[in-house]
Motif scaffolding. Structure first.
Motif, mmCIF file in Angstrom:
data_model
loop_
_atom_site.group_PDB
_atom_site.id
_atom_site.type_symbol
_atom_site.label_atom_id
_atom_site.label_comp_id
_atom_site.label_asym_id
_atom_site.label_seq_id
_atom_site.Cartn_x
_atom_site.Cartn_y
_atom_site.Cartn_z
ATOM 1 N N THR A 1 56.973 24.317 1.815
ATOM 2 C CA THR A 1 56.490 23.662 0.788
ATOM 3 C C THR A 1 56.551 22.301 0.797
ATOM 4 O O THR A 1 55.790 21.429 0.695
ATOM 5 N N ASP A 2 57.875 22.074 1.275
ATOM 6 C CA ASP A 2 58.309 20.548 1.311
ATOM 7 C C ASP A 2 57.676 19.739 2.454
ATOM 8 O O ASP A 2 57.158 18.533 2.350
ATOM 9 N N LEU A 3 57.409 20.361 3.575
ATOM 10 C CA LEU A 3 56.503 19.815 4.767
ATOM 11 C C LEU A 3 55.153 19.662 4.482
ATOM 12 O O LEU A 3 54.786 18.770 4.626
ATOM 13 N N GLU A 4 54.489 20.628 3.723
ATOM 14 C CA GLU A 4 53.175 20.422 3.300
ATOM 15 C C GLU A 4 53.048 19.232 2.398
ATOM 16 O O GLU A 4 51.877 18.408 2.594
ATOM 17 N N ALA B 1 53.396 12.295 -7.598
ATOM 18 C CA ALA B 1 52.369 13.337 -7.630
ATOM 19 C C ALA B 1 52.578 14.967 -7.343
ATOM 20 O O ALA B 1 53.418 15.011 -6.214
ATOM 21 N N ASP B 2 52.159 15.756 -8.010
ATOM 22 C CA ASP B 2 52.190 17.098 -7.555
ATOM 23 C C ASP B 2 51.265 17.417 -6.411
ATOM 24 O O ASP B 2 50.526 16.464 -5.942
ATOM 25 N N ARG B 3 51.273 18.615 -5.766
ATOM 26 C CA ARG B 3 50.200 18.868 -4.505
ATOM 27 C C ARG B 3 49.006 18.836 -4.913
ATOM 28 O O ARG B 3 48.077 18.284 -4.358
ATOM 29 N N ARG B 4 48.312 19.288 -6.055
ATOM 30 C CA ARG B 4 46.869 19.451 -6.569
ATOM 31 C C ARG B 4 46.495 17.974 -6.710
ATOM 32 O O ARG B 4 45.462 17.611 -6.200
ATOM 33 N N VAL C 1 41.000 18.552 3.605
ATOM 34 C CA VAL C 1 42.474 18.429 3.368
ATOM 35 C C VAL C 1 43.123 19.762 3.808
ATOM 36 O O VAL C 1 42.659 21.012 3.772
ATOM 37 N N PRO C 2 44.353 19.622 4.438
ATOM 38 C CA PRO C 2 44.954 20.698 5.071
ATOM 39 C C PRO C 2 45.253 21.926 4.024
ATOM 40 O O PRO C 2 45.855 21.413 2.853
ATOM 41 N N GLN C 3 44.892 23.189 4.331
ATOM 42 C CA GLN C 3 45.158 24.318 3.464
ATOM 43 C C GLN C 3 46.618 24.646 3.678
ATOM 44 O O GLN C 3 47.363 24.713 4.560
ATOM 45 N N SER C 4 47.164 25.060 2.470
ATOM 46 C CA SER C 4 48.620 25.760 2.215
ATOM 47 C C SER C 4 48.476 26.771 3.257
ATOM 48 O O SER C 4 47.679 27.638 3.149
ATOM 49 N N LYS C 5 49.736 27.087 3.699
ATOM 50 C CA LYS C 5 49.966 28.439 4.363
ATOM 51 C C LYS C 5 50.159 29.338 3.435
ATOM 52 O O LYS C 5 50.664 29.520 2.288
ATOM 53 N N PRO C 6 49.979 30.502 3.872
ATOM 54 C CA PRO C 6 50.020 31.860 2.879
ATOM 55 C C PRO C 6 51.558 32.097 2.572
ATOM 56 O O PRO C 6 52.311 32.016 3.265
ATOM 57 N N ARG C 7 51.579 32.464 1.273
ATOM 58 C CA ARG C 7 53.032 32.719 0.754
ATOM 59 C C ARG C 7 53.171 34.238 0.653
ATOM 60 O O ARG C 7 52.449 35.027 0.157
ATOM 61 N N ILE C 8 54.225 34.541 1.612
ATOM 62 C CA ILE C 8 54.479 35.956 2.051
ATOM 63 C C ILE C 8 55.977 36.409 1.387
ATOM 64 O O ILE C 8 56.834 35.810 1.541
ATOM 65 N N LEU C 9 56.077 37.357 0.633
ATOM 66 C CA LEU C 9 57.172 37.892 0.041
ATOM 67 C C LEU C 9 57.782 39.037 0.808
ATOM 68 O O LEU C 9 57.055 39.741 1.225
ATOM 69 N N PHE C 10 58.986 38.881 1.411
ATOM 70 C CA PHE C 10 59.767 39.943 2.142
ATOM 71 C C PHE C 10 60.916 40.598 1.323
ATOM 72 O O PHE C 10 61.650 39.640 0.748
ATOM 73 N N VAL C 11 60.756 41.640 1.087
ATOM 74 C CA VAL C 11 61.778 42.601 0.238
ATOM 75 C C VAL C 11 62.564 43.478 0.907
ATOM 76 O O VAL C 11 62.084 44.270 1.760
ATOM 77 N N GLY C 12 63.970 43.440 0.987
ATOM 78 C CA GLY C 12 64.806 44.275 1.514
ATOM 79 C C GLY C 12 65.938 43.495 2.338
ATOM 80 O O GLY C 12 65.698 42.370 2.994
ATOM 81 N N VAL D 1 53.229 31.304 8.151
ATOM 82 C CA VAL D 1 53.212 31.478 6.641
ATOM 83 C C VAL D 1 54.397 30.913 6.053
ATOM 84 O O VAL D 1 55.184 30.071 6.618
ATOM 85 N N SER D 2 54.509 30.793 4.747
ATOM 86 C CA SER D 2 55.586 30.200 3.797
ATOM 87 C C SER D 2 56.066 31.483 3.302
ATOM 88 O O SER D 2 55.762 32.113 2.469
#
Length: 319
Positions: A53-56, A77-80, A97-108, A125-126
């Protein structure tokens, strides 16, 4: 409720962020000191670690500065807002405008440990790492989890007992794009996962299978929602020449010493035909599907690059 700590991955050094944004490291340090525009994480020794998120965010800031904006006007300013400003400055014909990478949740916990040792799988991904069980995450505070594009759950002791929690958690975070990793499970539980549309895999994961799943998430984020065909999973590049235009360039008079237009036009006709063919290749085996997806994407990229080459050659002949 117990608050659940989510750890972002991958983490980038300031040198990597400088290379990916085109902003000098010294300038990044100044921005952090003056405008609090910097890394979200730091090591125990104080070394900066930038999240995806920082990088984007910094890439958008750098793009706007490259288009004439002043850092003092956009630092807060925020990302939007940055995206809107960049669209306005680029205009209809500017770079998208570059699209943000998908946010993937890893559990375990075991899965998160594995991810820390295989961060190369996260290049598209992020990631957010939750070092807990699906049930504990379901019982905890989930306010931080928003805009999740996919989830990977680890069930190192088998999927049977975790199936209800997996279903409820997927529904709670609002994603049907789920991968479940397990060492074993009953035929009924695995069949239920398949009916739910989840992708099942072994734990520890096969890096190739996990990379394929994450690449698919990235492609689906940029494709039309709900599209399942291969050509929809990988965002195609628009063609720069129609068939008629290619043929006209192929037949146009050439210099005696340069037949590039005709040769490139022939190459493009072959690439277009193969791109259409590879888009319709289908397979139920994920390994074959991954290969076909790569072939289709690479062919489209090759076609687009050769179209760029033909444009340069054609412009040179017109001059």
């Amino acid at each position: 409720m117990t608050a659940i700590e989510l750890q972002p991955r991958p983490l980038y050094s300031i040198g990597t962020v400088s290379r990916l944004t085109g902003v000098k490291s010294d300038t990044l340090r100044v921005w952090e000191r003056r405008y609090e525009l910097g890394a979200s994480c730091k090591t125990a020794s104080g070394r900066r670690q930038y999240t995806q998120t920082d990088l984007e965010h910094l890439q958008l800031v750098a793009a706007l500065i490259g288009n004439g904006a002043r850092i003092g006007d956009i630092a807060s300013a925020d990302r939007r807002t940055l995206e809107v400003l960049l669209r306005q400055r680029n205009g209809a014909l500017g770079d998208p405008v570059p699209q943000s990478k998908p946010r993937i949740l890893f559990v375990g916990e075991a899965l998160c440990d594995w991810i820390d040792e295989h961060q190369g799988c996260l290049m598209n991904v992020s990631a957010l790492l939750a070092r807990t069980t699906p049930q504990a995450l379901l019982d905890g505070e989930l306010d931080e989890i928003a805009d999740i594009d996919g989830a990977v759950f680890a069930c190192p002791h088998g999927v049977n007992g975790d199936l209800p929690a997996l279903r409820n958690l997927a529904a709670r975070i609002g994603t049907s794009n789920v991968m479940v990793l397990h060492p074993a499970g009953s035929a009924a539980a695995l069949a239920a996962l398949e009916l739910d549309g989840a992708l099942a895999g072994q734990f520890p994961p096969d890096p190739a299978q996990l990379t394929f799943y994450l690449s698919r998430c990235a492609a689906e984020k940029s494709a039309d929602p709900g599209a399942g065909e291969l050509q929809a999973l990988v965002q195609p590049k628009e063609r720069l020449f129609t068939e008629a235009e290619l043929e006209a360039l192929r037949q146009a008079p050439n210099d005696a010493d340069c037949q590039c237009r005709a040769h490139i036009a022939d190459i493009l006709k072959a690439l277009v035909a193969f791109e259409e063919y590879s888009a319709n290749c289908a397979s139920d085996d994920w390994r074959e599907s991954a290969v076909h997806a790569c072939v289709y994407a690479y062919t489209g990229q090759a076609r687009w690059l050769m179209e760029k080459a033909l444009s340069r050659v054609a412009d040179n002949h017109r001059d």
